[in-house]
Scaffold this motif. Sequence first.
Motif, PDB file in Angstrom:
ATOM      1  N   VAL A  75       1.110  -1.339  -0.224  1.00 21.57           N
ATOM      2  CA  VAL A  75       0.140   0.243   0.203  1.00 21.57           C
ATOM      3  C   VAL A  75       1.017   1.142  -0.230  1.00 21.57           C
ATOM      4  CG1 VAL A  75      -1.739  -1.045   1.039  1.00 21.57           C
ATOM      5  CG2 VAL A  75      -0.305  -0.272   2.401  1.00 21.57           C
ATOM      6  N   THR A  76      -0.080   1.743  -0.531  1.00 21.66           N
ATOM      7  CA  THR A  76       1.154   3.232  -0.298  1.00 21.66           C
ATOM      8  C   THR A  76       0.267   4.176   0.803  1.00 21.66           C
ATOM      9  OG1 THR A  76       1.343   4.091  -2.515  1.00 21.66           O
ATOM     10  CG2 THR A  76       1.946   5.820  -1.507  1.00 21.66           C
ATOM     11  N   LEU A  77       1.715   4.199   2.272  1.00 19.31           N
ATOM     12  CA  LEU A  77       1.049   5.423   2.810  1.00 19.31           C
ATOM     13  C   LEU A  77       1.857   6.742   2.446  1.00 19.31           C
ATOM     14  CD1 LEU A  77       0.946   3.506   6.287  1.00 19.31           C
ATOM     15  CD2 LEU A  77       1.306   5.929   6.136  1.00 19.31           C
ATOM     16  N   THR A  78       0.855   7.815   2.688  1.00 21.97           N
ATOM     17  CA  THR A  78       1.527   8.681   3.102  1.00 21.97           C
ATOM     18  C   THR A  78       1.522   9.798   4.402  1.00 21.97           C
ATOM     19  OG1 THR A  78      -0.727   9.488   2.221  1.00 21.97           O
ATOM     20  CG2 THR A  78       0.626   9.736   0.591  1.00 21.97           C
ATOM     21  N   VAL A  79       2.547  10.538   4.634  1.00 26.41           N
ATOM     22  CA  VAL A  79       2.840  10.587   6.018  1.00 26.41           C
ATOM     23  C   VAL A  79       3.444  12.455   6.005  1.00 26.41           C
ATOM     24  CG1 VAL A  79       3.401   8.994   6.994  1.00 26.41           C
ATOM     25  CG2 VAL A  79       5.393  10.561   6.147  1.00 26.41           C
ATOM     26  N   PHE A  80       3.144  13.362   6.647  1.00 28.47           N
ATOM     27  CA  PHE A  80       3.544  14.339   6.814  1.00 28.47           C
ATOM     28  C   PHE A  80       4.909  14.462   7.908  1.00 28.47           C
ATOM     29  CE2 PHE A  80      -0.021  16.951   5.589  1.00 28.47           C
ATOM     30  CZ  PHE A  80       0.484  17.473   4.173  1.00 28.47           C
ATOM     31  N   ARG A  81       6.447  14.601   7.544  1.00 30.95           N
ATOM     32  CA  ARG A  81       7.388  14.614   7.932  1.00 30.95           C
ATOM     33  C   ARG A  81       7.881  16.283   7.673  1.00 30.95           C
ATOM     34  NH1 ARG A  81      11.479  10.930   7.254  1.00 30.95           N
ATOM     35  NH2 ARG A  81       9.588   9.389   7.599  1.00 30.95           N
ATOM     36  N   ASP A  82       7.740  16.643   9.234  1.00 36.81           N
ATOM     37  CA  ASP A  82       8.353  18.497   8.817  1.00 36.81           C
ATOM     38  C   ASP A  82       8.104  19.308   8.040  1.00 36.81           C
ATOM     39  OD1 ASP A  82       9.754  20.632   9.468  1.00 36.81           O
ATOM     40  OD2 ASP A  82      11.878  20.192   8.719  1.00 36.81           O
ATOM     41  N   HIS A  83       6.222  19.424   7.897  1.00 32.86           N
ATOM     42  CA  HIS A  83       5.915  19.762   6.169  1.00 32.86           C
ATOM     43  C   HIS A  83       5.729  19.312   5.215  1.00 32.86           C
ATOM     44  CE1 HIS A  83       3.846  23.169   8.741  1.00 32.86           C
ATOM     45  NE2 HIS A  83       4.779  22.133  10.079  1.00 32.86           N
ATOM     46  N   ARG A  84       6.688  18.113   4.955  1.00 33.72           N
ATOM     47  CA  ARG A  84       7.159  17.373   3.744  1.00 33.72           C
ATOM     48  C   ARG A  84       5.768  16.937   3.675  1.00 33.72           C
ATOM     49  NH1 ARG A  84      13.284  15.736   2.807  1.00 33.72           N
ATOM     50  NH2 ARG A  84      12.179  15.238   0.967  1.00 33.72           N
ATOM     51  N   LEU A  85       5.350  16.324   2.472  1.00 36.74           N
ATOM     52  CA  LEU A  85       4.947  14.952   2.098  1.00 36.74           C
ATOM     53  C   LEU A  85       5.617  14.002   2.107  1.00 36.74           C
ATOM     54  CD1 LEU A  85       1.834  14.281   1.901  1.00 36.74           C
ATOM     55  CD2 LEU A  85       1.579  14.730  -0.316  1.00 36.74           C
ATOM     56  N   LEU A  86       5.414  13.009   2.565  1.00 36.49           N
ATOM     57  CA  LEU A  86       6.052  11.611   1.988  1.00 36.49           C
ATOM     58  C   LEU A  86       5.717  10.393   1.811  1.00 36.49           C
ATOM     59  CD1 LEU A  86       8.633  11.564   4.318  1.00 36.49           C
ATOM     60  CD2 LEU A  86       8.732  12.972   2.350  1.00 36.49           C
ATOM     61  N   ARG A  87       5.756   9.389   0.639  1.00 38.07           N
ATOM     62  CA  ARG A  87       5.090   8.433   0.469  1.00 38.07           C
ATOM     63  C   ARG A  87       6.070   7.757   0.515  1.00 38.07           C
ATOM     64  NH1 ARG A  87       3.415  12.050  -3.187  1.00 38.07           N
ATOM     65  NH2 ARG A  87       0.771  12.513  -3.528  1.00 38.07           N
ATOM     66  N   HIS A  88       4.985   6.719   1.260  1.00 36.51           N
ATOM     67  CA  HIS A  88       5.954   5.431   1.592  1.00 36.51           C
ATOM     68  C   HIS A  88       5.820   4.125   0.802  1.00 36.51           C
ATOM     69  CE1 HIS A  88       8.126   7.407   4.141  1.00 36.51           C
ATOM     70  NE2 HIS A  88       7.293   7.608   4.789  1.00 36.51           N
TER      71      HIS A  88
END
Length: 601
Positions: A553-566
């Motif tokens: 699955v694609t899990l999206t998160v914000f880290r330090d206001h950056r959108l990251l896709r895992h």
Amino acid sequence: MTAAHHYKIRPSDPAAHLFEVSVTVADPDPVGQAFAIPAWVPGSYLIRDLARHVVGIAATSDGADIALTKTDKSTWLAAPCDGPLTVTAEIHAYDHSVRGAHLDTTHGFFDGAAVFPSVVGQEDRECRVEVGPPADAVGGSWRVATSMRPLDAGQYEFGTYVVQDYAELIDHPVEMGDLLIGEFEVAGIPHAIAVSGHSTFDMARICHDLAALCEAQISFLGKPGDLDRYLFLLAVRENGYGGLEHRWSSALMCSRKDLPRRGAAKIDDDYRKFLGLCSHEYFHLWNVKRMKPERFSPYDLSAETHTGLLWVFEGITSYYDDLFLARSGLVTNDSCLELLARTITRVQRTPGRFRQDIEASSFDAWTKLYQPDSNSPNAMISYYSKGSLVALALDMTIRKESAGRFSLDDVVKECWRLYQEEGMPERGLETVARSTTGLELEDFFERYVRGTADLPLPGLLKTVGVKLHMRPASDCKDPGGKPAKTDTQAPPWLGATLVSDGGASRFANVLTGSPAERAGIAPGDEAVAIDGLRLTADNLDSRLRDHHVGDTVTLTVFRDHRLLRHRVSLAAPPDDTCYLTIDSDADEEAVAQRKSWLGQD
Ligand SMILES: [Zn+2]
């Protein structure tokens, strides 16, 4: 006869959370008298530097000011004077815990270590303590609850109390306010519980149940010679939990829902948790308050004191706090097994158990258990939970290998006989376990106390006719202890916890080797979505159930206001959740062992 120190404490300004504390010394050190406030509180292994709450301090003698110099973070030195010398401090008290000081217009509480300066070099003198009231406008109906011996104070009243020395002075926490008090007697000893913060609960029920619990413990280790009274001090809050043991009392905190409603017949999970807390702190009156590590005899409260034995004093206490709920007849065997299974579950879900043994966990309590961070589950194991399982495994090993002649009970009783005065040496429990039972237990201690091997509990529990079962967690709140719910399937495994933080949901712990860690998700990441659908702490289970084991699955998160896709590859949920059942096919010997273990059929 040396003169006693005279301490005074009063809630001088409840609205500003200020206690005024003074101590008068009859014979100050002629070269200058030092006063010190502890850096830590006995029973709570963290440097707290309690002197930081002092907001004003001054010294006087015979009406004249005496110079007072601060010599380190916790110590003041008064200039030489003939005496008597009085030091008066104002202390800000706004730590609502069981091991600090708290004062407001509704109540006051203090642990002596948080408020009373010691008279350095004269700590062994008797102390008289005048506990004064706040202004009438605030505390007209306030009463006082403490296990200190009254000198001229009436029962539950402001007035003067007396203690043998400074160590005792800081071993009697004090609660003042509008208190509800219940009294009961155990083995001829007056016991009481003083409750602040709640009024609509069944006090008679609590007194009845605590009497049974205390009675069972006293008949196990015997009445200590100096136990002539005991007080449970309980602060009730909307959400709270904690306890700190003392020699003649304990300071407890619980949630309102933990106390029994009037007329409630059965013991629910919340009330069982409260009784477990009382059971734990009461057991400490033997195990750590009177029998303690040699290294704590006496306590050095100025700096960390390291011992590898905290698992003995907290782990064994945690083991017996559950057992005594059953042995006193308050809960059923099944209920006690549920508690043990939950502890097994907690340990099984902690990969840090392979990184740290319980001797090291004890030694490093100051910097690890008491200073947890997001990596703690991967790096450490609690000497409470794993310690209590080591106690269980040791108990079962002794019962099994001695064919029922001995148990951990015999070892604890012999430790109590040997070490209650002098303190327990670092290998004391091990020595006594071997000498009492005649068993060769070195391998056990090497593997499970100084090593990180998993405990062979499934085999050992057969000794008492109990079966251990492991299964996946039903959902992220499943504490274990019961069979899986039949109507829900365990979700695929991510291996990370998600918690609500204001409006956001953030990853808190990311477990070693988990799909979340392998995909690059980090503690503190703000969850956004799984495959485009919003992800929160509340819907994590159902979002995961939308997928199957092996799905990516694609899990999206914000880290330090950056959108990251895992890209996360979901794994099969591990069998990390335990429940225990009574084996109805167990032989007679196992049934007899179970009765000796839990105290009931
Ligand atoms: Zn404890």
